[in-house]
Design a protein around this motif. Structure first.
Motif, PDB file in Angstrom:
ATOM      1  N   HIS A  44       0.830  -1.202   0.000  1.00  0.00           N
ATOM      2  CA  HIS A  44       0.000   0.000   0.000  1.00  0.00           C
ATOM      3  C   HIS A  44       0.867   1.256   0.000  1.00  0.00           C
ATOM      4  O   HIS A  44       1.887   1.323   0.700  1.00  0.00           O
ATOM      5  CB  HIS A  44      -0.940   0.006   1.206  1.00  0.00           C
ATOM      6  N   ARG A  50       4.498   1.889   1.841  1.00  0.00           N
ATOM      7  CA  ARG A  50       5.467   1.301   0.913  1.00  0.00           C
ATOM      8  C   ARG A  50       6.849   1.932   1.084  1.00  0.00           C
ATOM      9  O   ARG A  50       6.997   3.147   1.044  1.00  0.00           O
ATOM     10  CB  ARG A  50       4.997   1.491  -0.521  1.00  0.00           C
ATOM     11  N   GLU A  99      -8.449  -1.759  -2.504  1.00  0.00           N
ATOM     12  CA  GLU A  99      -8.784  -0.487  -3.137  1.00  0.00           C
ATOM     13  C   GLU A  99      -8.942  -0.725  -4.629  1.00  0.00           C
ATOM     14  O   GLU A  99      -8.080  -1.361  -5.238  1.00  0.00           O
ATOM     15  CB  GLU A  99      -7.688   0.559  -2.896  1.00  0.00           C
ATOM     16  N   PHE A 149      -3.923  -4.922  -1.126  1.00  0.00           N
ATOM     17  CA  PHE A 149      -2.573  -4.419  -0.866  1.00  0.00           C
ATOM     18  C   PHE A 149      -2.172  -4.773   0.564  1.00  0.00           C
ATOM     19  O   PHE A 149      -2.994  -4.719   1.479  1.00  0.00           O
ATOM     20  CB  PHE A 149      -2.514  -2.885  -1.005  1.00  0.00           C
ATOM     21  N   VAL A 169      -0.584  -3.697   3.911  1.00  0.00           N
ATOM     22  CA  VAL A 169      -0.422  -2.415   4.594  1.00  0.00           C
ATOM     23  C   VAL A 169       0.751  -2.487   5.566  1.00  0.00           C
ATOM     24  O   VAL A 169       1.732  -1.757   5.445  1.00  0.00           O
ATOM     25  CB  VAL A 169      -1.705  -1.985   5.317  1.00  0.00           C
TER      26      VAL A 169
END
Length: 133
Positions: free
Chosen positions: A63, A67, A121, A126, A128
């Protein structure tokens, strides 16, 4: 490093009969760019990406809010296996996956135990962040 499509998937997922799934029927499609159907599938494909040292995939599935600028791989680290302990979707677009990943470095065995958080999303999951136990 690549995994042959007809080789067992590095993530260790088994079919209904307890046989290892082939890479092409498991994490291969996600590593090739298809969206993972759920957080567990994404987590397993990210484990494969660590095994394969596929930094672009890891960064693309991390994410944007957490990242890192780059992914570094520990020289000589060998991943030995993955055990997914639980996968829980906390709402429509959030999930938690608990796992243990085993590795060896310099002749010493290591275990990474983590509760990873995922968010979806625009139809894509993703990674996190996670809490290491």
């Amino acid at each position: 490093m690549n995994v042959a499509a007809d080789a067992p998937c590095p993530c260790g997922r088994l079919d209904a009969r307890g046989r290892p799934l082939l890479h092409a029927a498991c994490c291969g499609p996600w590593l090739a760019g298809a969206p993972a159907p759920d957080a567990e599938a994404l987590m397993r494909s990210r484990y494969c990406a660590f095994v394969l040292q596929d930094a672009p995939y890891l960064l693309a599935t991390w994410h944007a809010s957490t990242r890192p600028p780059a992914v570094d791989f520990e020289p000589g680290l060998k991943w030995l296996g993955l055990d997914v302990r639980s996968h829980r979707q906390t709402d429509d677009d959030r999930a938690v996956v608990a796992f243990v990943a085993r590795s060896r470095l310099g002749g010493r065995a290591h275990r990474l135990q983590e509760w990873s958080r995922f968010v979806r999303e625009d139809g894509r999951w993703f990674y996190v962040d996670g809490d290491v136990a």
